[in-house]
Write a protein that holds these residues in place. Sequence first.
Motif, mmCIF file in Angstrom:
data_model
loop_
_atom_site.group_PDB
_atom_site.id
_atom_site.type_symbol
_atom_site.label_atom_id
_atom_site.label_comp_id
_atom_site.label_asym_id
_atom_site.label_seq_id
_atom_site.Cartn_x
_atom_site.Cartn_y
_atom_site.Cartn_z
ATOM 1 N N VAL A 83 -7.581 8.766 -1.567
ATOM 2 C CA VAL A 83 -8.033 9.109 -0.209
ATOM 3 C C VAL A 83 -7.035 8.568 0.821
ATOM 4 C CG1 VAL A 83 -9.823 8.659 1.518
ATOM 5 C CG2 VAL A 83 -10.461 9.347 -0.802
ATOM 6 N N ASP A 84 -6.585 7.349 0.626
ATOM 7 C CA ASP A 84 -5.594 6.776 1.541
ATOM 8 C C ASP A 84 -4.287 7.565 1.488
ATOM 9 O OD1 ASP A 84 -4.503 4.945 3.396
ATOM 10 O OD2 ASP A 84 -3.767 3.646 1.784
ATOM 11 N N ARG A 97 0.831 -1.205 0.000
ATOM 12 C CA ARG A 97 0.000 0.000 0.000
ATOM 13 C C ARG A 97 0.867 1.258 0.000
ATOM 14 N NH1 ARG A 97 -3.245 -3.390 3.197
ATOM 15 N NH2 ARG A 97 -2.297 -2.614 5.119
ATOM 16 N N ALA A 98 1.972 1.235 0.733
ATOM 17 C CA ALA A 98 2.882 2.393 0.752
ATOM 18 C C ALA A 98 3.472 2.625 -0.643
ATOM 19 C CB ALA A 98 3.985 2.191 1.784
ATOM 20 N N ALA A 99 3.838 1.553 -1.326
ATOM 21 C CA ALA A 99 4.383 1.689 -2.684
ATOM 22 C C ALA A 99 3.329 2.259 -3.625
ATOM 23 C CB ALA A 99 4.877 0.337 -3.193
ATOM 24 N N LEU A 100 2.099 1.807 -3.499
ATOM 25 C CA LEU A 100 1.024 2.328 -4.347
ATOM 26 C C LEU A 100 0.721 3.791 -4.020
ATOM 27 C CD1 LEU A 100 -1.305 -0.811 -4.328
ATOM 28 C CD2 LEU A 100 -0.095 0.138 -6.315
ATOM 29 N N ARG A 101 0.710 4.150 -2.731
ATOM 30 C CA ARG A 101 0.493 5.556 -2.355
ATOM 31 C C ARG A 101 1.598 6.434 -2.919
ATOM 32 N NH1 ARG A 101 -0.894 3.170 2.814
ATOM 33 N NH2 ARG A 101 1.207 3.629 3.528
ATOM 34 N N GLY A 102 2.833 5.995 -2.770
ATOM 35 C CA GLY A 102 3.962 6.761 -3.281
ATOM 36 C C GLY A 102 3.909 6.925 -4.790
ATOM 37 N N SER A 122 -2.819 1.695 -14.529
ATOM 38 C CA SER A 122 -1.633 1.137 -15.192
ATOM 39 C C SER A 122 -0.383 1.949 -14.878
ATOM 40 C CB SER A 122 -1.841 1.099 -16.709
ATOM 41 O OG SER A 122 -2.898 0.251 -17.034
ATOM 42 N N ALA A 123 -0.504 3.270 -14.913
ATOM 43 C CA ALA A 123 0.656 4.125 -14.622
ATOM 44 C C ALA A 123 1.099 3.961 -13.176
ATOM 45 C CB ALA A 123 0.318 5.589 -14.911
ATOM 46 N N VAL A 124 0.144 3.859 -12.272
ATOM 47 C CA VAL A 124 0.479 3.713 -10.846
ATOM 48 C C VAL A 124 1.183 2.394 -10.588
ATOM 49 C CG1 VAL A 124 -0.497 3.463 -8.525
ATOM 50 C CG2 VAL A 124 -1.337 5.273 -10.035
ATOM 51 N N VAL A 125 0.623 1.289 -11.107
ATOM 52 C CA VAL A 125 1.253 -0.012 -10.825
ATOM 53 C C VAL A 125 2.595 -0.141 -11.521
ATOM 54 C CG1 VAL A 125 -0.915 -1.172 -10.278
ATOM 55 C CG2 VAL A 125 -0.057 -1.264 -12.621
ATOM 56 N N THR A 157 -2.617 -6.861 -8.049
ATOM 57 C CA THR A 157 -2.203 -6.472 -6.699
ATOM 58 C C THR A 157 -2.881 -5.171 -6.293
ATOM 59 O OG1 THR A 157 -0.080 -7.576 -6.978
ATOM 60 C CG2 THR A 157 -0.224 -5.911 -5.237
ATOM 61 N N PHE A 158 -2.972 -4.230 -7.222
ATOM 62 C CA PHE A 158 -3.658 -2.974 -6.936
ATOM 63 C C PHE A 158 -5.071 -3.261 -6.434
ATOM 64 C CE2 PHE A 158 -6.632 0.323 -8.080
ATOM 65 C CZ PHE A 158 -6.018 1.477 -7.621
#
Length: 183
Positions: free
Chosen positions: A57-58, A10-15, A32-35, A44-45
């Motif tokens: 929001v997170d 989750r931290a990697a996705l937030r970053g 796609s850009a985020v993952v 995983t997302f």
Amino acid sequence: MNDPRAERTRAALRGALLAECGERPLAEVSVSAVVRRAGLGRATFYLHYEDLRALAVDACGEVVEAAVDALHDWRGPVDPAAPPAALIAFLADAAGHAALYRGLLDPGGGGPLGDLMHRRLRERSRTERERAGAPHADTVASAVAAAFTGLLADWLHGLITADPPTFAGRVWRLLIALHSTPL
């Protein structure tokens, strides 16, 4: 108990989302850009978030808590001429991340950052007014949350021109006026 692997994911996705929003508005960011940026798979997302808005929001949680704490960082008599140092520091930091926050905060205060900020600020303001025995806690809390969120958004979008200390002073005086207006 939190799973450390899930929290790292989750931290990697937030970053990754915050980095993407620093380059373009949230409306132009894709899963796609985020993952891809996070080095994770699309599946995983979706194990962690329903959609990009939920991730946004997170990801906004820390900045929202910093804003809410900055507005409530005072004790004793309120001096309209002296905004809390934490408010000035928060606004200086926000100015440094304006491109990122503009991607998550629409003019007027909407967007995932604005929605979350309004909700949390309203809760905190209402709780503090009730604790102090101040009247009309719900009305004033809503006004404070709407005013601050809208002002911050418009300032970050360049609709209000002021450096962080000047803007903090203006915001502080307006919020004090909301708290002290007889209803």
